[in-house]
Scaffold this active site. Sequence first.
Site, PDB file in Angstrom:
ATOM      1  N   LYS A  78       0.865  -1.182   0.000  1.00 38.89           N
ATOM      2  CA  LYS A  78       0.000   0.000   0.000  1.00 38.89           C
ATOM      3  C   LYS A  78       0.904   1.235   0.000  1.00 38.89           C
ATOM      4  CE  LYS A  78      -3.754   2.187   2.674  1.00 38.89           C
ATOM      5  NZ  LYS A  78      -4.667   2.023   3.827  1.00 38.89           N
ATOM      6  N   SER A 153      -9.616   2.231   2.867  1.00 38.49           N
ATOM      7  CA  SER A 153      -8.712   2.975   2.016  1.00 38.49           C
ATOM      8  C   SER A 153      -7.715   2.112   1.273  1.00 38.49           C
ATOM      9  CB  SER A 153      -7.959   4.005   2.861  1.00 38.49           C
ATOM     10  OG  SER A 153      -7.148   3.342   3.843  1.00 38.49           O
ATOM     11  N   SER A 177      -9.908  -0.240   7.095  1.00 35.47           N
ATOM     12  CA  SER A 177      -9.356  -0.194   5.738  1.00 35.47           C
ATOM     13  C   SER A 177      -8.660  -1.438   5.234  1.00 35.47           C
ATOM     14  CB  SER A 177      -8.406   0.984   5.606  1.00 35.47           C
ATOM     15  OG  SER A 177      -9.157   2.159   5.473  1.00 35.47           O
TER      16      SER A 177
HETATM   17  N1  GLN Z   1     -13.127   4.843   6.479  1.00 28.66           N
HETATM   18  C1  GLN Z   1     -12.367   5.176   7.656  1.00 28.66           C
HETATM   19  C2  GLN Z   1     -11.814   6.569   7.533  1.00 28.66           C
HETATM   20  O1  GLN Z   1     -11.976   7.159   6.510  1.00 28.66           O
HETATM   21  C3  GLN Z   1     -11.280   4.164   7.896  1.00 28.66           C
HETATM   22  C4  GLN Z   1     -10.075   4.358   7.059  1.00 28.66           C
HETATM   23  C5  GLN Z   1      -8.933   3.492   7.456  1.00 28.66           C
HETATM   24  O2  GLN Z   1      -9.113   2.469   8.139  1.00 28.66           O
HETATM   25  N2  GLN Z   1      -7.736   3.914   7.063  1.00 28.66           N
HETATM   26  O3  GLN Z   1     -11.216   7.073   8.443  1.00 28.66           O
END
Ligand code: GLN
Length: 510
Positions: A78, A153, A177
Amino acid sequence: MSASKPQSLKDLHALLKRGEVSSVDLTREALKKAHAQSALNAFTDINDDLSLQQAAAADARRAAGEDSPLLGIPLAHKDIFVTRGWKTTAGSRMLNGYVSPFDATVVDKMTAAGGVCIGKLNCDEFAMGSSNENSAYGAVRNPWDLQAVPGGSSGGSAAAVAAGIVPLATGTDTGGSIRQPAALCGITGIKPTYGRVSRYGMIAYASSLDQGGPMAGSAEDCAWALNAMAGFDPKDSTSLDRPHEDYTRLLGQPYGHGSVNGNRNGNGNGSDSKPLQGLRVGLPREFFAEGLSADVRAAVDAGIKTLENLGATAIEVSLPRTSLSIPAYYVIAPAEASSNLSRYDGVRYGYRTPEYKDLADMYARSRSEGFGEEVKRRILVGTYVLSRGYYDAYYLQAQRVRRLIAQDFLNAFTQCDVIAGPVCPTVAWNLGEKTADPIQMYLADIYTLGASLAGLPGMSVPAGFGAAGRPVGLQLIGRHFEEAQLLQVADHFQRCTDFHLQRPTAAQGV
Ligand code: GLN
């Protein structure tokens, strides 16, 4: 539905070990697929020469007699993990073209284990998002349906694995995410207990929540990968200093055998057909209430039935503050983000506006031009809740709620050994469907935020298909430090289901 059965890390390892394939062959193939499937927009940087050099080095190590599970296996990171050689953008214009002088600990460890990096995977900007539409480098598409989001994400990671480009990718999970994109793309992912995987060189979003983990084709593959990723790191102040663990050690074992913590309740006499005998699966009432779509519910119910057929006992539990996890998380995460992101000021690194009047103007313009909409929204919210006058009302209050949410999980775990439920209320939605309404987007995180706030390990396991043939994930949440047991349960599930072996055809020929 399935194009070709994905190869497991075990299969690939056996081929490499027998000399039937080289790492250079596997790497060429992965690079070819990555280029061919560029419509997915899963990668932010690919460098064929560098990958092939790493592959040749892995082949040389094997020729010299070395062997380890990941030696020669293609994988991708990532784009939130810093890498020497490949650009690191965190999905942000702010870091456009940035090349780190060092590797993140996770990258370092996986390279040392012989993994071959195919490139960097697109993600929501600074890991903020649930659909991977917040990347400055464009949205990632779901290989099951190019009109659908892959989840976020870590959307690039999930898409690359689901499309069969790489067998393994790294992801990070701050509020879901790893689990959510794994669910929406039909692959397996595990967010370990907070502190298991080093955050050193993982670009910070919300430091008290951020946790790296593997995304792959199966629980077994995740266990293999976690062995290489996890471990104490003195360079990360919140890294857990615990003895080395083999996360594969319970795979194939009946529940309660060989586990340090296992089978508090059961008698440990699970037979071959009932390997989960004695396992108490808690179903939080609040995870099956209003808001859960019928197709996801049907697949999750069937998944729970499968666990029962394997000998587990399902019981209802309660996580009464589930609905508060959204406001608590969306105060705490932006608060921490506003502090972490203050470093991008146009001076030390990253984007600097070409024209400015004075220093303050340079800061303001660099940040306005470098950050995207959602990141700016979080910085505004975070700064507001931390400001004098609002700190007690919002930030401190959210911290108190976080504590209570964690306590709710501990209470539930007095009655059950794992918690099961949906990962996401719906299957993958269409690109653009939720972008106009951030609240709708945040609501998609309802079932994943709790485990993040409590620092608990959580997984997504493919459990079927819902509307429009889009994948559904079953979430399994364990007690702190019980990743091996979660992987054991997921692996038993995968020994008698084939959802994880199905692959989309949509991405073929893209
Ligand atoms: N959707 C959540 C956020 O936008 C989680 C994102 C994540 O786990 N990096 O914060």
